[in-house]
Design a protein around this motif. Structure first.
Motif, PDB file in Angstrom:
ATOM      1  N   LEU A   1       4.448   4.961  -8.573  1.00 20.93           N
ATOM      2  CA  LEU A   1       3.421   4.185  -7.885  1.00 20.93           C
ATOM      3  C   LEU A   1       3.897   3.928  -6.460  1.00 20.93           C
ATOM      4  O   LEU A   1       4.880   3.222  -6.241  1.00 20.93           O
ATOM      5  N   LYS A   2       3.199   4.516  -5.503  1.00 19.16           N
ATOM      6  CA  LYS A   2       3.637   4.414  -4.110  1.00 19.16           C
ATOM      7  C   LYS A   2       2.909   3.309  -3.358  1.00 19.16           C
ATOM      8  O   LYS A   2       3.482   2.646  -2.485  1.00 19.16           O
ATOM      9  N   ALA A   3       1.622   3.110  -3.661  1.00 19.32           N
ATOM     10  CA  ALA A   3       0.861   2.077  -2.946  1.00 19.32           C
ATOM     11  C   ALA A   3      -0.362   1.678  -3.748  1.00 19.32           C
ATOM     12  O   ALA A   3      -0.899   2.466  -4.533  1.00 19.32           O
ATOM     13  N   LEU A   4      -0.788   0.428  -3.543  1.00 20.74           N
ATOM     14  CA  LEU A   4      -1.997  -0.098  -4.166  1.00 20.74           C
ATOM     15  C   LEU A   4      -2.890  -0.690  -3.087  1.00 20.74           C
ATOM     16  O   LEU A   4      -2.404  -1.334  -2.154  1.00 20.74           O
ATOM     17  N   GLN A   5      -4.188  -0.486  -3.238  1.00 19.51           N
ATOM     18  CA  GLN A   5      -5.151  -1.153  -2.357  1.00 19.51           C
ATOM     19  C   GLN A   5      -5.947  -2.124  -3.218  1.00 19.51           C
ATOM     20  O   GLN A   5      -6.580  -1.730  -4.196  1.00 19.51           O
ATOM     21  N   ARG A   6      -5.895  -3.412  -2.872  1.00 19.04           N
ATOM     22  CA  ARG A   6      -6.563  -4.443  -3.665  1.00 19.04           C
ATOM     23  C   ARG A   6      -7.761  -5.011  -2.903  1.00 19.04           C
ATOM     24  O   ARG A   6      -7.806  -4.980  -1.680  1.00 19.04           O
ATOM     25  N   HIS A   7      -8.689  -5.551  -3.657  1.00 14.99           N
ATOM     26  CA  HIS A   7      -9.844  -6.222  -3.060  1.00 14.99           C
ATOM     27  C   HIS A   7      -9.342  -7.464  -2.323  1.00 14.99           C
ATOM     28  O   HIS A   7      -8.569  -8.256  -2.872  1.00 14.99           O
ATOM     29  N   PRO A   8      -9.733  -7.667  -1.060  1.00 10.35           N
ATOM     30  CA  PRO A   8      -9.197  -8.783  -0.269  1.00 10.35           C
ATOM     31  C   PRO A   8      -9.494 -10.163  -0.836  1.00 10.35           C
ATOM     32  O   PRO A   8      -8.726 -11.107  -0.621  1.00 10.35           O
ATOM     33  N   ALA A   9     -10.589 -10.314  -1.569  1.00  6.90           N
ATOM     34  CA  ALA A   9     -10.953 -11.631  -2.105  1.00  6.90           C
ATOM     35  C   ALA A   9     -10.676 -11.746  -3.599  1.00  6.90           C
ATOM     36  O   ALA A   9     -10.088 -12.724  -4.060  1.00  6.90           O
ATOM     37  N   LYS A  10     -11.074 -10.740  -4.365  1.00  5.43           N
ATOM     38  CA  LYS A  10     -10.952 -10.816  -5.822  1.00  5.43           C
ATOM     39  C   LYS A  10      -9.586 -10.370  -6.343  1.00  5.43           C
ATOM     40  O   LYS A  10      -9.200 -10.736  -7.447  1.00  5.43           O
ATOM     41  N   GLY A  11      -8.871  -9.561  -5.568  1.00  4.24           N
ATOM     42  CA  GLY A  11      -7.513  -9.182  -5.944  1.00  4.24           C
ATOM     43  C   GLY A  11      -7.390  -8.003  -6.891  1.00  4.24           C
ATOM     44  O   GLY A  11      -6.275  -7.534  -7.146  1.00  4.24           O
ATOM     45  N   HIS A  12      -8.507  -7.487  -7.417  1.00  3.62           N
ATOM     46  CA  HIS A  12      -8.371  -6.370  -8.343  1.00  3.62           C
ATOM     47  C   HIS A  12      -8.073  -5.080  -7.578  1.00  3.62           C
ATOM     48  O   HIS A  12      -8.366  -4.949  -6.391  1.00  3.62           O
ATOM     49  N   VAL A  13      -7.488  -4.097  -8.295  1.00  2.00           N
ATOM     50  CA  VAL A  13      -7.069  -2.846  -7.659  1.00  2.00           C
ATOM     51  C   VAL A  13      -8.286  -1.983  -7.341  1.00  2.00           C
ATOM     52  O   VAL A  13      -9.135  -1.736  -8.195  1.00  2.00           O
ATOM     53  N   MET A  14      -8.340  -1.502  -6.100  1.00  2.00           N
ATOM     54  CA  MET A  14      -9.442  -0.651  -5.669  1.00  2.00           C
ATOM     55  C   MET A  14      -9.035   0.815  -5.555  1.00  2.00           C
ATOM     56  O   MET A  14      -9.867   1.716  -5.655  1.00  2.00           O
ATOM     57  N   HIS A  15      -7.736   1.066  -5.338  1.00  2.00           N
ATOM     58  CA  HIS A  15      -7.251   2.441  -5.198  1.00  2.00           C
ATOM     59  C   HIS A  15      -5.743   2.468  -5.402  1.00  2.00           C
ATOM     60  O   HIS A  15      -5.054   1.487  -5.087  1.00  2.00           O
ATOM     61  N   ALA A  16      -5.240   3.570  -5.944  1.00  2.00           N
ATOM     62  CA  ALA A  16      -3.806   3.713  -6.167  1.00  2.00           C
ATOM     63  C   ALA A  16      -3.311   5.043  -5.610  1.00  2.00           C
ATOM     64  O   ALA A  16      -3.997   6.067  -5.734  1.00  2.00           O
ATOM     65  N   ASP A  17      -2.128   5.014  -4.992  1.00  2.00           N
ATOM     66  CA  ASP A  17      -1.469   6.226  -4.523  1.00  2.00           C
ATOM     67  C   ASP A  17      -0.294   6.524  -5.451  1.00  2.00           C
ATOM     68  O   ASP A  17       0.576   5.666  -5.656  1.00  2.00           O
ATOM     69  N   LEU A  18      -0.261   7.730  -5.996  1.00  2.00           N
ATOM     70  CA  LEU A  18       0.784   8.132  -6.934  1.00  2.00           C
ATOM     71  C   LEU A  18       1.561   9.305  -6.352  1.00  2.00           C
ATOM     72  O   LEU A  18       0.969  10.307  -5.939  1.00  2.00           O
ATOM     73  N   LEU A  19       2.869   9.194  -6.317  1.00  4.08           N
ATOM     74  CA  LEU A  19       3.735  10.226  -5.752  1.00  4.08           C
ATOM     75  C   LEU A  19       4.328  11.075  -6.870  1.00  4.08           C
ATOM     76  O   LEU A  19       4.924  10.547  -7.813  1.00  4.08           O
ATOM     77  N   ARG A  20       4.173  12.392  -6.764  1.00  9.57           N
ATOM     78  CA  ARG A  20       4.750  13.287  -7.765  1.00  9.57           C
ATOM     79  C   ARG A  20       6.273  13.219  -7.726  1.00  9.57           C
ATOM     80  O   ARG A  20       6.878  13.175  -6.650  1.00  9.57           O
ATOM     81  N   VAL A  21       6.877  13.227  -8.894  1.00 10.42           N
ATOM     82  CA  VAL A  21       8.329  13.254  -8.998  1.00 10.42           C
ATOM     83  C   VAL A  21       8.764  14.705  -9.130  1.00 10.42           C
ATOM     84  O   VAL A  21       8.328  15.422 -10.039  1.00 10.42           O
TER      85      VAL A  21
END
Length: 214
Positions: free
Chosen positions: A77-97
């Motif tokens: 898990l490289k990065a998460l984008q969360r909703h600015p008010a509600k806090g739930h995850v809106m997008h995830a960046d996954l890095l291949r190992v």
């Protein structure tokens, strides 16, 4: 050590509108897998499954087994984008190992023996944390879930720096790789602030006012 597995589906309907529909209608989270020699791949993760995994601190610094419609691969898990008010995850960046290739990742710090700290128990100080995680570089197989910072022998007025954090074999600090000037503070023990009694400091002035009035 905890094993994390996530299930994903390939995603061909792209764009902001498609992402909103995905989150709203299917309770899925859009994500992208990138890195290595393969092209980036757009996928969707089950929101409930991802939310449960995020409750475990180790998930952020652990190799994740990702199952994309039967095709398995290891990712971080490289990065998460969360909703600015509600806090739930809106997008995830996954890095291949990729085997044999080093990765850089933020690893959480665990401060231990704070209740036995010399600067606190014997000298009345207070512990302050200036970092909660540090960026490390290592092979995926050597990635630690967390790093311990032992506060037992830290005296009043002392500071713990990055160079004081013990790193496992094969793990290096990204900041320290840039030189001694980047040996940043991690925690310190400082004196407690003494509250000033306002009433006492005001008393002489009050007496002086009475004398003037007489």
């Amino acid at each position: 050590m905890v094993d994390f597995t996530l299930n994903a589906k390939e995603r061909t309907d792209l764009g902001k509108g498609a992402s909103r529909r995905l989150r709203r209608n299917a309770e899925m989270v859009p994500a992208i897998i990138y890195g290595g020699e393969k092209a980036p791949q757009n996928v969707s993760l089950e929101a409930r499954e991802l939310k449960k995994a995020l409750e475990n601190e180790a998930f952020f610094s652990h190799v994740i087994k990702l199952n994309v419609e039967g095709k398995k691969q290891d990712v971080l898990l490289k990065a998460l984008q969360r909703h600015p008010a509600k806090g739930h995850v809106m997008h995830a960046d996954l890095l291949r190992v990729v085997a044999g290739h080093e990765v850089t990742l933020q690893v959480p710090l665990h401060f231990v023996n704070e209740d036995k700290c010399v600067g606190v128990k014997k000298e009345g100080g207070i512990i302050s944390h200036t970092m909660t995680e540090i960026e490390v570089s290592c092979l995926p197989k050597d990635l630690p879930e967390f790093l311990e910072v032992d506060m037992a022998d830290v005296a009043l007025g002392q500071t713990v720096h990055l160079s004081d954090v013990k790193l496992p074999k094969g793990v290096s600090s990204v900041a320290l790789s840039h030189g001694a000037d980047h040996d940043l503070p991690v925690a310190n023990v400082h004196a407690a602030r003494v509250a000033v009694d306002i009433e006492e400091t005001d008393a002489p002035a009050a007496e002086g006012d009475e004398d003037s009035a007489e």
